[in-house]
Design a protein around this motif. Structure first.
Motif, PDB file in Angstrom:
ATOM      1  N   SER A 195      47.922 125.864 -29.362  1.00  0.00           N
ATOM      2  CA  SER A 195      49.242 125.433 -28.503  1.00  0.00           C
ATOM      3  C   SER A 195      49.042 124.202 -28.258  1.00  0.00           C
ATOM      4  CB  SER A 195      49.123 126.444 -27.525  1.00  0.00           C
ATOM      5  OG  SER A 195      48.040 125.929 -26.501  1.00  0.00           O
ATOM      6  N   MET A 196      50.234 123.600 -27.809  1.00  0.00           N
ATOM      7  CA  MET A 196      50.258 122.074 -27.446  1.00  0.00           C
ATOM      8  C   MET A 196      50.974 121.974 -26.047  1.00  0.00           C
ATOM      9  SD  MET A 196      51.697 119.785 -30.917  1.00  0.00           S
ATOM     10  CE  MET A 196      52.903 121.347 -31.131  1.00  0.00           C
ATOM     11  N   GLY A 197      50.434 121.357 -25.141  1.00  0.00           N
ATOM     12  CA  GLY A 197      50.942 120.910 -24.016  1.00  0.00           C
ATOM     13  C   GLY A 197      52.374 120.632 -23.593  1.00  0.00           C
ATOM     14  N   ARG A 198      53.155 121.082 -22.611  1.00  0.00           N
ATOM     15  CA  ARG A 198      54.527 120.289 -22.538  1.00  0.00           C
ATOM     16  C   ARG A 198      54.669 118.993 -22.768  1.00  0.00           C
ATOM     17  NH1 ARG A 198      56.583 124.514 -17.780  1.00  0.00           N
ATOM     18  NH2 ARG A 198      56.464 126.305 -19.158  1.00  0.00           N
ATOM     19  N   GLY A 199      53.703 118.476 -21.881  1.00  0.00           N
ATOM     20  CA  GLY A 199      53.748 116.836 -21.892  1.00  0.00           C
ATOM     21  C   GLY A 199      53.701 116.322 -23.437  1.00  0.00           C
ATOM     22  N   TYR A 200      52.760 116.891 -24.128  1.00  0.00           N
ATOM     23  CA  TYR A 200      52.429 116.418 -25.430  1.00  0.00           C
ATOM     24  C   TYR A 200      53.834 116.915 -26.236  1.00  0.00           C
ATOM     25  CZ  TYR A 200      50.358 115.393 -30.176  1.00  0.00           C
ATOM     26  OH  TYR A 200      50.090 115.006 -31.261  1.00  0.00           O
TER      27      TYR A 200
END
Length: 190
Positions: free
Chosen positions: A84-89
């Protein structure tokens, strides 16, 4: 007594030799040598790692044999975090993608504009050269049609013009300029 060999026997022997040569691995200076890694033996101070290695080996053998292995919850959670990727990224990647797309579209518009202007300039240059050729043709036609002797006869005969007399001529001294600028009317003679 020697066996007679015919072509079929010779072909069969050469095929058998080729098969046996293909299955042999030769160590040497042109072929990499195989390096076998021995199993590590751990001291009794770390039995947990020993068990993990044994379980990973058994999992690999279970996978190789086609059986499904169970994955711990921690491993599953770590895998989900890694995937998963963070929202900021995600926001950052979106902004960068939109910016790159904008600059690409802008660049393509500029290239199209430059290409259009180049075509317009080429068309105008072609038109200019055609007009110059046409103008030169008209000028040469006018110059060829003008007969100075005929004009002189008409001016003197019909219009009554004469050559100027010496008292009608005025001379001006010129400076270094090759032309004269007339700012005032020429004064009449007294």
């Amino acid at each position: 007594m020697m066996d007679r060999t015919n072509r079929a026997v010779t072909d069969r022997r050469s095929r058998e030799n080729a098969r046996s040569i293909q299955n042999v691995y030769v160590d040497g200076n042109a072929v990499r040598r195989l390096q076998e890694i021995p199993d590590r033996r751990y001291s009794s101070g770390r039995p947990a790692q020993n068990k993990k290695r044994k379980s990973s080996r058994s999992a690999a053998s279970a996978k190789a044999s086609g059986r499904a292995r169970e994955v711990s919850r921690t491993t599953q959670r770590n895998r989900r975090k890694a995937m998963s990727m963070g929202r900021g990224y995600v926001v950052f990647l979106t902004v960068v993608s939109v910016a790159v797309l904008f600059f690409c579209v802008y660049y393509l518009q500029l290239r199209a504009d430059v290409t259009g202007r180049i075509k317009t300039v080429a068309a105008l240059e072609t038109e200019l050269s055609e007009l110059r050729e046409e103008n030169d043709a008209y000028e040469s036609q006018v110059n060829s049609d003008v007969d100075l002797n005929r004009i002189k006869k008409i001016a003197i005969g019909r219009l009554g013009m004469n050559y100027p007399r010496d008292d009608q001529k005025k001379t001006y001294s010129m400076s270094n300029n090759s032309y004269v600028r007339q700012y005032q009317d020429i004064p009449r003679s007294k």
